[in-house]
Write an enzyme that holds these catalytic residues in place. Structure first.
Site, short mmCIF file in Angstrom:
data_model
loop_
_atom_site.label_atom_id
_atom_site.label_comp_id
_atom_site.label_asym_id
_atom_site.label_seq_id
_atom_site.Cartn_x
_atom_site.Cartn_y
_atom_site.Cartn_z
N GLU A 40 7.98 -15.14 -10.53
CA GLU A 40 7.24 -13.95 -10.09
C GLU A 40 6.75 -13.08 -11.24
O GLU A 40 5.72 -12.43 -11.10
CB GLU A 40 8.00 -13.13 -9.05
CG GLU A 40 9.23 -12.42 -9.49
CD GLU A 40 9.93 -11.68 -8.34
OE1 GLU A 40 9.28 -11.27 -7.38
OE2 GLU A 40 11.16 -11.50 -8.44
N GLU A 90 17.70 -17.60 -7.42
CA GLU A 90 17.26 -16.25 -7.83
C GLU A 90 16.70 -16.27 -9.26
O GLU A 90 15.70 -15.61 -9.56
CB GLU A 90 18.45 -15.27 -7.69
CG GLU A 90 18.21 -13.85 -8.16
CD GLU A 90 17.10 -13.10 -7.43
OE1 GLU A 90 16.55 -13.60 -6.44
OE2 GLU A 90 16.75 -12.01 -7.91
N ASN A 141 -1.71 2.13 5.58
CA ASN A 141 -0.81 1.07 5.11
C ASN A 141 -0.42 0.26 6.33
O ASN A 141 0.15 0.82 7.28
CB ASN A 141 0.42 1.72 4.45
CG ASN A 141 1.54 0.72 4.20
OD1 ASN A 141 1.29 -0.46 4.02
ND2 ASN A 141 2.76 1.21 4.19
N GLY A 142 -0.75 -1.03 6.33
CA GLY A 142 -0.40 -1.86 7.49
C GLY A 142 -1.55 -2.80 7.83
O GLY A 142 -2.47 -2.98 7.02
N LYS A 175 12.91 -15.16 -10.25
CA LYS A 175 12.60 -14.15 -11.27
C LYS A 175 11.57 -14.70 -12.25
O LYS A 175 10.61 -14.02 -12.60
CB LYS A 175 13.86 -13.75 -12.07
CG LYS A 175 14.88 -12.93 -11.35
CD LYS A 175 14.46 -11.52 -11.00
CE LYS A 175 13.71 -11.43 -9.72
NZ LYS A 175 14.40 -11.20 -8.50
N CYS A 200 0.84 -1.19 0.00
CA CYS A 200 0.00 0.00 0.00
C CYS A 200 0.89 1.25 0.00
O CYS A 200 1.91 1.29 0.68
CB CYS A 200 -0.95 0.10 1.19
SG CYS A 200 -2.10 -1.26 1.31
N HIS A 212 17.86 -36.49 -5.62
CA HIS A 212 17.09 -36.87 -4.43
C HIS A 212 15.61 -36.50 -4.57
O HIS A 212 14.90 -36.44 -3.57
CB HIS A 212 17.69 -36.20 -3.19
CG HIS A 212 19.11 -36.62 -2.94
ND1 HIS A 212 19.44 -37.89 -2.53
CD2 HIS A 212 20.27 -35.95 -3.12
CE1 HIS A 212 20.76 -37.98 -2.41
NE2 HIS A 212 21.28 -36.81 -2.78
N ARG A 233 3.92 -0.34 -4.82
CA ARG A 233 3.64 -0.88 -3.48
C ARG A 233 2.33 -1.64 -3.41
O ARG A 233 2.01 -2.26 -2.39
CB ARG A 233 3.60 0.27 -2.46
CG ARG A 233 4.89 1.06 -2.40
CD ARG A 233 4.75 2.21 -1.42
NE ARG A 233 4.61 1.72 -0.06
CZ ARG A 233 5.61 1.47 0.76
NH1 ARG A 233 6.84 1.66 0.36
NH2 ARG A 233 5.39 1.03 1.98
N TRP A 273 -2.60 -2.76 -1.68
CA TRP A 273 -2.26 -4.18 -1.80
C TRP A 273 -3.14 -4.86 -0.75
O TRP A 273 -2.95 -4.67 0.45
CB TRP A 273 -0.78 -4.41 -1.51
CG TRP A 273 -0.35 -5.82 -1.74
CD1 TRP A 273 0.03 -6.37 -2.94
CD2 TRP A 273 -0.22 -6.85 -0.76
NE1 TRP A 273 0.35 -7.69 -2.76
CE2 TRP A 273 0.22 -8.02 -1.43
CE3 TRP A 273 -0.44 -6.93 0.61
CZ2 TRP A 273 0.44 -9.23 -0.79
CZ3 TRP A 273 -0.22 -8.14 1.26
CH2 TRP A 273 0.22 -9.27 0.56
N LYS A 300 6.17 -4.33 -4.10
CA LYS A 300 7.61 -4.15 -4.00
C LYS A 300 8.10 -4.18 -2.56
O LYS A 300 9.11 -4.77 -2.25
CB LYS A 300 7.98 -2.81 -4.64
CG LYS A 300 9.44 -2.49 -4.63
CD LYS A 300 10.12 -3.11 -5.80
CE LYS A 300 11.61 -2.94 -5.78
NZ LYS A 300 12.28 -4.09 -6.38
#
Ligand code: AGP
Length: 612
Positions: free
Chosen positions: A492, A485, A99-100, A489, A2, A508, A27, A73, A607
């Site tokens: 997402e 990583e 926001n929170g 990428k 947010c 395994h 955000r 968000w 983000k």
């Protein structure tokens, strides 16, 4: 998570708020809204992006020089018009953006309902705005500010809020606990935002609010106090950011721009930190605390997502070169699992935003136990940067693409510098080897350029694999985190399910997935694990997997074995992660673009993850 923006002054608030929301859209982009105060308090909001709000506003009155805005968000309540912020109290006395997360919202909501309050949304935020109104109605002496402070004293959870009281229209009230808020100071005007990016068009003088601060702002004055009404002195900080940093320029997406910026950002990260004769590494922010790190019994690196992957690279480098024991922990696990910590440990938090809730909470927990805490952050003035005992900024510049790219290579660069500095001071590296490694690091920017220039080839390979359903990424040693990583990428931004694995672990379990439909991306640069990873490639090949390998230039042997390859220049294994990740970033980017995905704002992500 947010974004909040606010304005009070003599200008029209609407364009300032819309532009601010565009800057903060990274955000969260589930809904957007704003409240403007002209002759009346007007609220506009809708599901979707800031562009949808802008459209919605075409037929509405945009007058007013006081306003607040929000980009969401979603946490409590699905993304829809009803749950979009701002939220208005039942009798219309207050409008608020948040926001929170209000953790005790259910209990508060039930109490408010008993007092006759009705709710329009499913959000925790609407509970807070009604709680403020509840206190406001308790007596004529209760001003908007008092009501806000009384309500906040009942809140369990995290908040960054901006509030307008209908009867005090020349004033904005904002407060923070756990979620960031910055106030920009103009001439006869103030700006509020979740980070400094919406503010820099107007002023570079800002105040970062601390937890429990409440700010009462008119166009000519700013008062800072605690929830309990104790005055708080404030410190004005000058921010160093340019508007160009916030624009895409000629690139189609921020992510692509940020990938291509890496030769420069890596150089910015080590510039000034390596002496001109390459004999010393200077990390100014760690100067006073360095003996503590050098003599640490254990270094614990914590982070989330990409920053956690950078920490894994750091573990390899610090243990290999400085011979100090290192542990890497997910901040979200570390904070809750009552870890054994001693004052001889050093905890280093790695975070691009410096605001990630889990990382911040993990640091605070370690600090309470008397542990020295250090930050490696990108965002200057962020909460983690301010709460740590010492730190190193990564200097990657503003990263807007939700998928982290240049922040990762900058974090790895800082960890490489730290590992080499510790190694030298520990006497673990001869001058000659140290010099060689430092030289290798300084050559990375040029080598990176030669990878980036090959982007058309990477795009062609992406074309072949764009319809994949799953993908497996493999690596060993320092290149194992690169595989993790690379997989992150891809998943997402393209929504292809991707797993990163230590190549030795493949047999395994994951080998069961290998068939002629599975792309297997192997990070197989020449290092001491090379022979082992070649065996893993053979194992995949024997099961008809499609192999895409990241290889060292001139490795003709592998060319015969794999379906496709991305070549990277020869480098020392200590710095190879900085090169090997880049073709994988581009590969994910092109696949996502070819699949028509929203690369800079992938679904469900934000983000800066300021909720746990
Ligand atoms: C990276 O591409 C992600 N979007 C995400 O994993 C990110 O790295 C994570 O949320 C941590 O953020 P931070 O570095 O700002 O703490």
């Amino acid at each position: 998570m947010c974004g909040i923006v606010g304005y009070i002054g003599n200008k029209s608030a609407y364009p300032i708020i819309i532009q601010g929301l565009q800057r903060l859209e990274y955000r969260g982009y589930d809904s957007a809204g704003m409240a403007l105060y002209n002759e009346a308090l007007k609220v506009y909001k809708c599901k979707g992006r800031v562009a949808d709000l802008e459209k919605h506003m075409e037929s509405n009155d945009t007058l007013g020089s006081v306003g607040i805005g929000h980009t969401r968000w979603a946490t409590h309540g699905e993304p829809n018009d009803r749950n979009a912020h701002p939220h208005t109290s039942m009798n219309g006395n207050f409008v608020l953006v948040h926001n929170g997360i209000i953790e005790n919202y259910a209990e508060l909501k039930s109490d408010l309902k008993k007092n006759g309050v009705t709710f329009q949304s499913d959000t925790d935020t609407e509970v807070l705005v009604n709680l403020i109104e509840y206190f406001y109605k308790q007596g004529d002496e209760i001003t908007g500010e008092i009501a806000v402070r009384l309500a906040l004293s009942k809140i369990v959870g995290a908040y960054g809020i901006a509030v307008i009281c209908k009867n005090e229209k020349d004033q904005l009230i904002c407060a923070r606990k756990g979620s960031p808020l910055v106030i920009g100071i103009g001439h006869g005007e103030y700006f509020i935002a979740s980070d400094a990016t919406p503010i820099i068009n107007y002023t570079n003088s800002v105040i970062y609010l601390n937890d429990h601060d409440v700010a009462i702002i008119t166009k000519d004055s700013l008062t800072l106090k605690t929830i309990e009404n104790t005055p708080v002195p404030f410190k004005i900080t000058k921010i160093d950011m340019s508007i160009g940093d916030l624009e895409k320029g000629d690139f189609e997406h921020f992510m692509l721009k940020e990938i291509f910026e890496q030769p420069k950002t890596i150089e910015d990260t080590f510039r000034g930190r390596i002496t001109s004769d390459h004999q010393e590494i200077v990390l100014g922010g760690l100067l006073d605390i360095f003996p503590k790190i050098l003599n640490a019994k254990r270094i614990i690196l914590i982070g989330c997502g990409t920053s956690w992957h950078a920490a894994l690279v750091g573990e390899y480098l610090i243990e290999e070169y400085a011979r100090i024991p290192v542990e890497v922990e997910y901040a979200s696990e570390f904070r809750y699992r009552n870890p054994i910590l001693t004052t001889e440990d050093v905890v280093i938090a790695i975070s691009q935003s410096g605001e990630t809730a889990d990382t911040l909470a993990a640091l605070r927990m370690a600090k309470e136990k008397g542990v020295t805490i250090i930050g490696i952050c990108n965002v200057v003035g962020s909460s983690i940067a301010r709460e740590t005992d010492a730190g190193v900024y990564t200097h990657a510049g503003v990263e807007i693409g939700v998928a982290s790219t240049k922040a990762f290579t900058a974090q790895v660069t800082v960890l490489t510098l730290l590992a080499l500095k510790l190694a030298k001071k520990k006497g673990q590296l001869s001058n000659e080897i140290f010099l060689n490694l430092v030289n290798e690091l300084t050559e990375i920017p040029e080598k990176l350029k030669s990878i980036l220039i090959k982007h058309p080839h990477i795009k062609n390979v992406a074309l072949k694999y764009r319809d994949a359903v799953n993908a497996l990424y493999l690596g060993r040693g320092c290149l194992f985190p690169v595989a993790l990583e690379g997989a992150l990428k891809l998943k997402e931004i393209s929504y292809i399910h991707a797993e990163g694995y230590a190549a030795g672990e493949m047999k395994h379990g994951p080998i069961a997935l290998v068939d002629d439909n599975l792309p297997v991306i192997v990070v197989a640069a020449k290092d001491s694990y090379y022979e082992k990873i070649v065996s893993n490639i053979q194992e995949v090949k024997a099961r008809k997997g499609n192999i895409i390998a990241v290889v060292t230039e001139g490795d003709d042997g592998l060319k015969e074995m794999v379906n496709d390859l991305f070549e990277i220049p020869k480098s020392h294994p200590a710095v190879t992660p900085l090169l090997a990740i880049v073709p994988l970033q581009l590969f994910s980017y092109y696949i996502a673009v070819l699949r028509g995905c929203d690369v800079d704002q992938p679904r469900n992500l934000a983000k800066s993850v300021t909720v746990e």
